[in-house]
Each structure stands twice: as structure tokens, then as C-alpha cells.
Design a protein around this motif. Structure first.
Motif, PDB file in Angstrom:
ATOM      1  N   PRO A   6       0.796  -1.235   0.000  1.00  0.00           N
ATOM      2  CA  PRO A   6       0.000   0.000   0.000  1.00  0.00           C
ATOM      3  C   PRO A   6       0.822   1.276   0.000  1.00  0.00           C
ATOM      4  N   ALA A   7       1.988   1.264   0.650  1.00  0.00           N
ATOM      5  CA  ALA A   7       2.778   2.493   0.764  1.00  0.00           C
ATOM      6  C   ALA A   7       4.168   2.156   1.261  1.00  0.00           C
ATOM      7  N   VAL A   8       5.060   3.131   1.150  1.00  0.00           N
ATOM      8  CA  VAL A   8       6.364   3.030   1.807  1.00  0.00           C
ATOM      9  C   VAL A   8       6.120   3.178   3.314  1.00  0.00           C
ATOM     10  N   PRO A   9       6.524   2.211   4.124  1.00  0.00           N
ATOM     11  CA  PRO A   9       6.215   2.303   5.558  1.00  0.00           C
ATOM     12  C   PRO A   9       7.002   3.403   6.253  1.00  0.00           C
ATOM     13  N   ASP A  10       6.382   3.956   7.269  1.00  0.00           N
ATOM     14  CA  ASP A  10       7.063   4.922   8.114  1.00  0.00           C
ATOM     15  C   ASP A  10       8.034   4.183   9.026  1.00  0.00           C
ATOM     16  N   TRP A  11       9.102   4.878   9.426  1.00  0.00           N
ATOM     17  CA  TRP A  11      10.095   4.259  10.312  1.00  0.00           C
ATOM     18  C   TRP A  11      10.911   5.347  10.985  1.00  0.00           C
ATOM     19  N   SER A  12      11.312   5.061  12.211  1.00  0.00           N
ATOM     20  CA  SER A  12      12.277   5.904  12.923  1.00  0.00           C
ATOM     21  C   SER A  12      13.004   5.032  13.925  1.00  0.00           C
ATOM     22  N   PRO A  13      14.212   5.423  14.345  1.00  0.00           N
ATOM     23  CA  PRO A  13      14.902   4.640  15.374  1.00  0.00           C
ATOM     24  C   PRO A  13      14.073   4.509  16.647  1.00  0.00           C
ATOM     25  N   GLU A  14      13.340   5.564  16.994  1.00  0.00           N
ATOM     26  CA  GLU A  14      12.535   5.523  18.216  1.00  0.00           C
ATOM     27  C   GLU A  14      11.416   4.491  18.107  1.00  0.00           C
ATOM     28  N   GLN A  15      10.755   4.434  16.947  1.00  0.00           N
ATOM     29  CA  GLN A  15       9.723   3.419  16.738  1.00  0.00           C
ATOM     30  C   GLN A  15      10.318   2.016  16.835  1.00  0.00           C
ATOM     31  N   HIS A  16      11.489   1.863  16.253  1.00  0.00           N
ATOM     32  CA  HIS A  16      12.120   0.537  16.245  1.00  0.00           C
ATOM     33  C   HIS A  16      12.504   0.108  17.660  1.00  0.00           C
ATOM     34  N   LEU A  17      13.094   1.010  18.408  1.00  0.00           N
ATOM     35  CA  LEU A  17      13.492   0.689  19.777  1.00  0.00           C
ATOM     36  C   LEU A  17      12.274   0.385  20.650  1.00  0.00           C
ATOM     37  N   ASN A  18      11.181   1.084  20.423  1.00  0.00           N
ATOM     38  CA  ASN A  18       9.966   0.828  21.194  1.00  0.00           C
ATOM     39  C   ASN A  18       9.461  -0.585  20.936  1.00  0.00           C
ATOM     40  N   LEU A  19       9.447  -1.001  19.667  1.00  0.00           N
ATOM     41  CA  LEU A  19       9.047  -2.373  19.333  1.00  0.00           C
ATOM     42  C   LEU A  19       9.978  -3.379  20.005  1.00  0.00           C
ATOM     43  N   MET A  20      11.269  -3.139  19.921  1.00  0.00           N
ATOM     44  CA  MET A  20      12.234  -4.058  20.502  1.00  0.00           C
ATOM     45  C   MET A  20      12.042  -4.194  22.011  1.00  0.00           C
ATOM     46  N   ASP A  21      11.848  -3.076  22.682  1.00  0.00           N
ATOM     47  CA  ASP A  21      11.669  -3.112  24.133  1.00  0.00           C
ATOM     48  C   ASP A  21      10.382  -3.838  24.515  1.00  0.00           C
ATOM     49  N   ASN A  22       9.339  -3.671  23.725  1.00  0.00           N
ATOM     50  CA  ASN A  22       8.058  -4.315  24.035  1.00  0.00           C
ATOM     51  C   ASN A  22       8.086  -5.819  23.821  1.00  0.00           C
ATOM     52  N   LEU A  23       8.931  -6.288  22.899  1.00  0.00           N
ATOM     53  CA  LEU A  23       8.891  -7.697  22.506  1.00  0.00           C
ATOM     54  C   LEU A  23      10.152  -8.474  22.876  1.00  0.00           C
ATOM     55  N   GLY A  24      11.002  -7.913  23.688  1.00  0.00           N
ATOM     56  CA  GLY A  24      12.167  -8.658  24.147  1.00  0.00           C
ATOM     57  C   GLY A  24      13.223  -8.871  23.085  1.00  0.00           C
ATOM     58  N   ILE A  25      13.342  -7.909  22.145  1.00  0.00           N
ATOM     59  CA  ILE A  25      14.367  -7.986  21.107  1.00  0.00           C
ATOM     60  C   ILE A  25      15.563  -7.170  21.586  1.00  0.00           C
ATOM     61  N   ARG A  26      16.662  -7.828  21.869  1.00  0.00           N
ATOM     62  CA  ARG A  26      17.815  -7.144  22.430  1.00  0.00           C
ATOM     63  C   ARG A  26      18.563  -6.338  21.369  1.00  0.00           C
ATOM     64  N   LYS A  43       3.802  -4.557  10.512  1.00  0.00           N
ATOM     65  CA  LYS A  43       3.505  -3.558  11.526  1.00  0.00           C
ATOM     66  C   LYS A  43       3.641  -4.146  12.925  1.00  0.00           C
ATOM     67  N   PRO A  44       3.780  -3.280  13.951  1.00  0.00           N
ATOM     68  CA  PRO A  44       3.992  -3.787  15.319  1.00  0.00           C
ATOM     69  C   PRO A  44       2.983  -4.838  15.768  1.00  0.00           C
ATOM     70  N   LYS A  45       1.698  -4.622  15.494  1.00  0.00           N
ATOM     71  CA  LYS A  45       0.709  -5.625  15.913  1.00  0.00           C
ATOM     72  C   LYS A  45       0.928  -6.951  15.198  1.00  0.00           C
ATOM     73  N   GLY A  46       1.338  -6.869  13.926  1.00  0.00           N
ATOM     74  CA  GLY A  46       1.635  -8.093  13.195  1.00  0.00           C
ATOM     75  C   GLY A  46       2.866  -8.796  13.729  1.00  0.00           C
ATOM     76  N   MET A  86       1.804 -10.509  16.899  1.00  0.00           N
ATOM     77  CA  MET A  86       0.982 -11.684  16.625  1.00  0.00           C
ATOM     78  C   MET A  86       1.834 -12.854  16.144  1.00  0.00           C
ATOM     79  N   LEU A  87       2.742 -12.575  15.195  1.00  0.00           N
ATOM     80  CA  LEU A  87       3.595 -13.644  14.666  1.00  0.00           C
ATOM     81  C   LEU A  87       4.540 -14.179  15.729  1.00  0.00           C
ATOM     82  N   LEU A  88       5.027 -13.307  16.601  1.00  0.00           N
ATOM     83  CA  LEU A  88       5.902 -13.775  17.666  1.00  0.00           C
ATOM     84  C   LEU A  88       5.136 -14.644  18.647  1.00  0.00           C
ATOM     85  N   GLY A  89       3.880 -14.318  18.901  1.00  0.00           N
ATOM     86  CA  GLY A  89       3.066 -15.185  19.746  1.00  0.00           C
ATOM     87  C   GLY A  89       2.901 -16.565  19.148  1.00  0.00           C
TER      88      GLY A  89
END
Length: 343
Positions: free
Chosen positions: A37-57, A303-306, A309-312
Motif C-alpha cells: 500500500p505504501a512506503v512504511p514509516d520508520w524511525s529509530p525511536e519506533q524501532h526501539l519501542n518495538l524491541m523493548d516491548n517484545l524482548g528484542i535485544r 507492523k507492530p501488531k503483526g 501476533m507472529l511472535l506469539g
């Protein structure tokens, strides 16, 4: 969300899209990359937030498809964009070395620029390199790319291969005759290419890298294949057996030789829908052991929810199929060994 009892993760299949790269895609025909659908948005802050929420070191970042060679024939744009992206990633790694690594982009089919970037990105402390399955119709395994693979092999480098939209004609001879590449995507009007075509293009490249002798010629090159190798596992016996039984412009290769190559120099990331069926096809069908598998999120194209879900699904599948030590290997241990103790 990944449960607290599951091990931390090293993510070897995750992407970065700095603002200048997003703009370059939109301005050069890739506003809807590969039918998405589009070029996804991204930033280091978004990435770090995902990592912290899902246990990605730690995440090893890469530019996804369409890569950094956006316009066929425009090598100047490709060279400039590759250098910008690799310098950006090197700076981010320098600031947060415990959280981010990166695979440097190589803009195939511009071999000269790729060779320059291998030298420069190595000086920038990259963790390896990323190539798309094809560069404007030139496929990995073509002799055109022998200088790149020979250079990476001489450096004992790690190469991450990422799928992209398949193109035809798929031979250097046809391209040399002036045939212009066209998308080989008969179902693209119904389904985005990542749904089906990426898996088929990965299978083409696995076949071509072995049948061309590239893997055998480059024994010190370490290769990460995406999405558990795509669609190649059920095809393995066919193209190896076919190559031995049917005369053609190729040298036959035994299936046992390919399987040995997997255990010697090939790894597979687990990005996508790997449970319950795909992982069994790779491990049971192609004989790949758990020691060659590594975690991948495919963020932010997923996306983060995806990703959650896949990690679950992955956590559940892991607990039902593997022991604790095997799970730790796949979530972080295998990656730490491959990258020399990254943590």
C-alpha cells in the motif's frame, strides 16, 4: 506479546527507512513498493519501542526491497543512495552499538559501485551485506556478479539475501541483446508480490546459486536466506535430481551436496508465517537443523501488531516443538555465534 519466560531475541531480518530513502522511493517509481500500500514509516525511536516491548535485544538493520538501485540504468542515483543509507546505518550503530547492527546495501547490478561499497562499508564496521534476489533482471548466481561474490568470499563476509519482485528476461544473454526486463508477476493484480512472488524469487536464487557453482566457489561466504528459504524446500529434490538426469548447459549437483552446503555456510531467518507448517518443510524436507535458524521480525513492513501476533505464534510453536536450549539457539544463540558474540 512474547512471554517473559521466553528468551531474548536477536533480530536478523528487520529494516530501516530513513526519511531521505522514503523520499527517494516515492520520487522514483516505488511509492507502492512491490505492490504494497505504501512506503512504511520508520524511525529509530519506533524501532526501539518495538524491541523493548517484545524482548528484542538487538536488530541487524537492512534496506529492504526495492533496495538502493531504484531506477534501471541510473547508477549515479544508486551509488549516492547506497552511500547515504550505509553511512546512516553506520552512524546509528555507532551511537547504539548494543541495540543496532547493519547489513550494508550493495546496489546490483552496478558491480563497480558494489565493490567500492564493500570496502567503504567494511571500514564503517558493517555486520555484513544485503543483496536483493535480482537487480533489474540480473539474478544472483549470474556470472556478472562473480566479482562481488569473490570479494565477499575473500573477506569471509556475511550476506543477507532479500527477495524482490521477479523480472524477466532472467538471463544475462537476453538482457545483453537489449530485451527490457518486465515484471514476472501474473497475479499481481490480485495479490501483493510479498504474498507469493517473494517466495518464488528466493527459490530461484537458491537454485541458481548452487547450480551456477557460486556456493561451491565461495566456501568462506556465509549466507542468510529470508523467510526460511521461501518456496525452495519442496523443490530441492527436483532440481538436483533433474540436473543429474537431464542433459543441459549445466553440471549436475547431488542433493547431498546441497544439504551439506546448508550446514556449512547457509542460515535461515524465521520472518513471517513459519508455524506450524513452513518450518517443518525446511527442517524435515530439506534436512536443515535448528542450529541454522534465527529470529526475524520484518519490521516495519510488518507492523507492530503483526510482529507481536507472529511472535506469539512462534513462541507457541517453539514450546510445542523444541527444548529450551534449542529455543535459545534460534532466538539468539545462533545469531550471536554467527556475528561473533553480538549481544
Amino acid at each position: 506479546m512474547s512471554t517473559p519466560t521466553m528468551p531474548y531475541k536477536i533480530d536478523v531480518h528487520s529494516h530501516f527507512l530513513p526519511p531521505f530513502y522514503q523520499e527517494a522511493c516515492r520520487n522514483n517509481g516505488h511509492a507502492n513498493p512491490d505492490g504494497m500500500p505504501a512506503v512504511p514509516d520508520w524511525s529509530p525511536e519506533q524501532h526501539l519501542n518495538l524491541m523493548d516491548n517484545l524482548g528484542i535485544r538487538k536488530s541487524i538493520l537492512s534496506i529492504s526491497t526495492p533496495g538502493t538501485h531504484l531506477v534501471a540504468g541510473n547508477n549515479e542515483l544508486a551509488a549516492n543512495l547506497s552511500r547515504q543509507c550505509n553511512a546512516y546505518a553506520a552512524d546509528l550503530k555507532g551511537k547504539l552499538p548494543e541495540r543496532f547492527g547493519f547489513f550494508a546495501s550493495l546496489p546490483i547490478p552496478d558491480v563497480e559501485t558494489c565493490l567500492k561499497e564493500i570496502t567503504q562499508a567494511t571500514e564503517d564496521n558493517c555486520d555484513g551485506f544485503v543483496l536483493e534476489t535480482n537487480g533489474h533482471g540480473h539474478y544472483l548466481g549470474d556470472t556478472l556478479f562473480d566479482p562481488i561474490f569473490d570479494e565477499l568470499n575473500s573477506r569471509k563476509a556475511t550476506l543477507f539475501i532479500h527477495p524482490t519482485t521477479p523480472l524477466c528476461p532472467c538471463s544475462p544473454q537476453a538482457l545483453a541483446q537489449g530485451q527490457q526486463p518486465v515484471k514476472a508477476t501474473p497475479l499481481a493484480n490480485k495479490y501483493p508480490n510479498p504474498m507469493l512472488e517473494f517466495f518464488f524469487d528466493t527459490a530461484r536464487v537458491v537454485t541458481n546459486l548452487f547450480m551456477s557453482g557460486t556456493i561451491q566457489r565461495c566456501p568462506d561466504l556465509k549466507i542468510i536466506l529470508p523467510h526460511l528459504g521461501g518456496a525452495f524446500p519442496p523443490l530441492l529434490s527436483r532440481w538436483t535430481g533433474f540436473s543429474a538426469l537431464v542433459p543441459g548447459p549445466w553440471e549436475g549437483i547431488m542433493e547431498a551436496e546441497v544439504r551439506e552446503g546448508f550446514q556449512r555456510q547457509i542460515w535461515f531467518d524465521m520472518a513471517g508465517f513459519v508455524f506450524p507448517g513452513q518450518i517443518k518443510g525446511l527442517m524435515e524436507g530439506a534436512g536443515v537443523s535448528h542450529s541454522r535458524l534465527m529470529y526475524g521480525s520484518d519490521f516495519p513492513f510488518t507492523k507492530p501488531k503483526g510482529v507481536e501476533m507472529l511472535l506469539g505464534q512462534m513462541d507457541e510453536g517453539m514450546r510445542g516443538s523444541f527444548g529450551r536450549e534449542e529455543i535459545e539457539d534460534m532466538y539468539h544463540g545462533n545469531a550471536e555465534r554467527l556475528f561473533g558474540g553480538t549481544s
